[in-house]
Motif scaffolding. Structure first.
Motif, short mmCIF file in Angstrom:
data_model
loop_
_atom_site.label_atom_id
_atom_site.label_comp_id
_atom_site.label_asym_id
_atom_site.label_seq_id
_atom_site.Cartn_x
_atom_site.Cartn_y
_atom_site.Cartn_z
N ILE A 96 0.85 -1.18 0.00
CA ILE A 96 0.00 0.00 0.00
C ILE A 96 0.89 1.23 0.00
N PRO A 97 0.43 2.34 -0.58
CA PRO A 97 1.28 3.54 -0.68
C PRO A 97 1.48 4.20 0.68
N ARG A 98 2.60 4.87 0.82
CA ARG A 98 2.91 5.56 2.07
C ARG A 98 2.01 6.78 2.27
N SER A 99 1.59 7.39 1.18
CA SER A 99 0.75 8.58 1.28
C SER A 99 -0.65 8.27 1.76
N ALA A 100 -1.13 7.05 1.52
CA ALA A 100 -2.48 6.65 1.96
C ALA A 100 -2.42 5.22 2.49
N PRO A 101 -1.89 5.03 3.70
CA PRO A 101 -1.73 3.67 4.24
C PRO A 101 -3.05 3.12 4.76
N ALA A 102 -3.80 2.48 3.89
CA ALA A 102 -5.09 1.92 4.28
C ALA A 102 -5.31 0.61 3.54
N LEU A 103 -6.01 -0.32 4.21
CA LEU A 103 -6.28 -1.63 3.63
C LEU A 103 -7.56 -2.17 4.27
N ALA A 104 -8.29 -2.96 3.51
CA ALA A 104 -9.52 -3.56 4.05
C ALA A 104 -9.16 -4.57 5.13
N THR A 105 -9.97 -4.66 6.16
CA THR A 105 -9.70 -5.58 7.26
C THR A 105 -9.90 -7.03 6.82
N ALA A 106 -9.09 -7.91 7.41
CA ALA A 106 -9.18 -9.34 7.13
C ALA A 106 -10.05 -10.07 8.13
N THR A 107 -10.66 -9.36 9.06
CA THR A 107 -11.44 -10.03 10.11
C THR A 107 -12.65 -10.80 9.58
N PRO A 108 -13.31 -10.42 8.46
CA PRO A 108 -14.40 -11.27 7.98
C PRO A 108 -13.96 -12.66 7.55
N VAL A 109 -12.68 -12.81 7.19
CA VAL A 109 -12.16 -14.11 6.76
C VAL A 109 -11.49 -14.83 7.94
N TYR A 110 -10.60 -14.13 8.63
CA TYR A 110 -9.90 -14.69 9.78
C TYR A 110 -10.20 -13.77 10.97
N ALA A 111 -11.02 -14.23 11.88
CA ALA A 111 -11.39 -13.39 13.03
C ALA A 111 -10.19 -13.07 13.90
N GLY A 112 -9.22 -13.99 13.93
CA GLY A 112 -8.03 -13.74 14.75
C GLY A 112 -7.16 -12.61 14.26
N ALA A 113 -7.42 -12.11 13.06
CA ALA A 113 -6.61 -11.00 12.55
C ALA A 113 -6.91 -9.69 13.26
N GLY A 114 -8.00 -9.64 14.03
CA GLY A 114 -8.37 -8.39 14.69
C GLY A 114 -7.29 -7.85 15.60
N TRP A 115 -6.72 -8.69 16.43
CA TRP A 115 -5.66 -8.24 17.35
C TRP A 115 -4.42 -7.81 16.58
N HIS A 116 -4.08 -8.52 15.55
CA HIS A 116 -2.87 -8.21 14.78
C HIS A 116 -3.05 -6.89 14.01
N GLU A 117 -4.24 -6.63 13.52
CA GLU A 117 -4.48 -5.38 12.82
C GLU A 117 -4.46 -4.19 13.78
#
Length: 271
Positions: A96-117
């Motif tokens: 992802i670009p440094r000017s706009a550091p954003a990404l869709a969350t992975a929690t709908p696929v892997y719920a455990g990603a919430g803490w890591h995000e």
């Protein structure tokens, strides 16, 4: 063909885009576009069997932006009919670009990603759109900045001696023993006047411009004193001025080898 190349082809077909496969170091890595991030993870979980989520984090790549990496695995028994190992580790990466550091969350696929995000959000400043709550996880509420970004200055290294000092001059522990040693800054520590927050457009020194201490100038041969001008270590007396170890008798005074001195022959009166 291996399970990893088969998975790459499966993912590329499902997404309709080109998917890169890097097997150079560590677990094989699949590179996917940022706008297909969640869809790629769902295909890997549902169709490739990667049901185990391990971790998610990021890497600051400076001008290239941020690389977000997710580690998943396929758990299953190895068989002759399948090219997959018993445990197939796989890294999924997007940038992802440094000017706009954003990404869709992975929690709908892997719920455990919430803490890591949440951790990645506060350490790198990456926004995960759709996350149920990006509340601080490790840092106090009053903390400013993102510590794992490479432009973040390690202020603690300026205020406190480097605990990993190994060489003379790297900390205060040897200043009494060797006061002439030049102080060495540990990795990540800029000059004392260069660190700290900088408002946008400030003309203050850039914290990333870490200035190393000036190198010791080389001394040329012409700057060394001539051999005759060097101070002597100590004046040595001339050979004739040296004190004798003991007075030696002249050659005429020495008795012959076969003769004895008069006092040894008993040459007194017979009377």
């Amino acid at each position: 063909m291996t399970w990893y190349t088969d998975t790459r082809d499966l993912l590329a077909t499902a997404l309709g885009v080109e998917v890169g496969l890097d097997e150079g170091f560590g677990p094989p890595t699949l590179d996917v576009p940022a706008d297909r991030w969640v869809e790629a993870l769902r295909v890997l979980r549902d169709e490739a069997g990667c049901t185990f989520f391990d971790w998610l984090s990021a890497v600051d790549e400076l001008d290239q932006g941020f690389a977000v990496v997710c580690h998943v695995a396929r758990l299953g028994a190895a068989s002759e009919q399948s090219s997959a190992p018993a445990v197939a580790h796989l890294l999924v990466r997007t940038r992802i670009p440094r000017s706009a550091p954003a990404l869709a969350t992975a929690t709908p696929v892997y719920a455990g990603a919430g803490w890591h995000e949440r951790e990645t959000h506060e350490m790198f400043g990456i926004d995960f759109a759709g996350h149920p709550g990006l509340a601080p996880l490790l840092l106090p509420d009053e903390f400013e900045g993102h510590p794992l970004r490479k432009e973040f200055v390690l202020a603690a290294r300026v205020a406190k001696a480097w605990p990993g000092a190994k060489e003379p001059g790297e900390s205060d522990h040897d200043t009494g023993r060797s006061p002439s040693r030049r102080r060495m800054a540990p990795p990540g520590v800029p000059a004392a006047e260069a660190w700290g927050p900088r408002p946008p457009g400030s003309e203050a020194p850039d914290p990333m411009a870490v200035t190393a201490p000036p190198a010791r100038p080389a001394r040329g041969r012409g700057e060394r004193p001539a051999r005759g001008e060097r101070p002597a270590r100590g004046e040595r007396p001339a050979r004739g001025e040296r004190p004798a170890r003991g007075e030696r008798p002249a050659d005429g005074e020495r008795p012959a080898r076969g003769e004895q001195p008069p006092e040894a022959t008993g040459g007194g009166d017979d009377g």
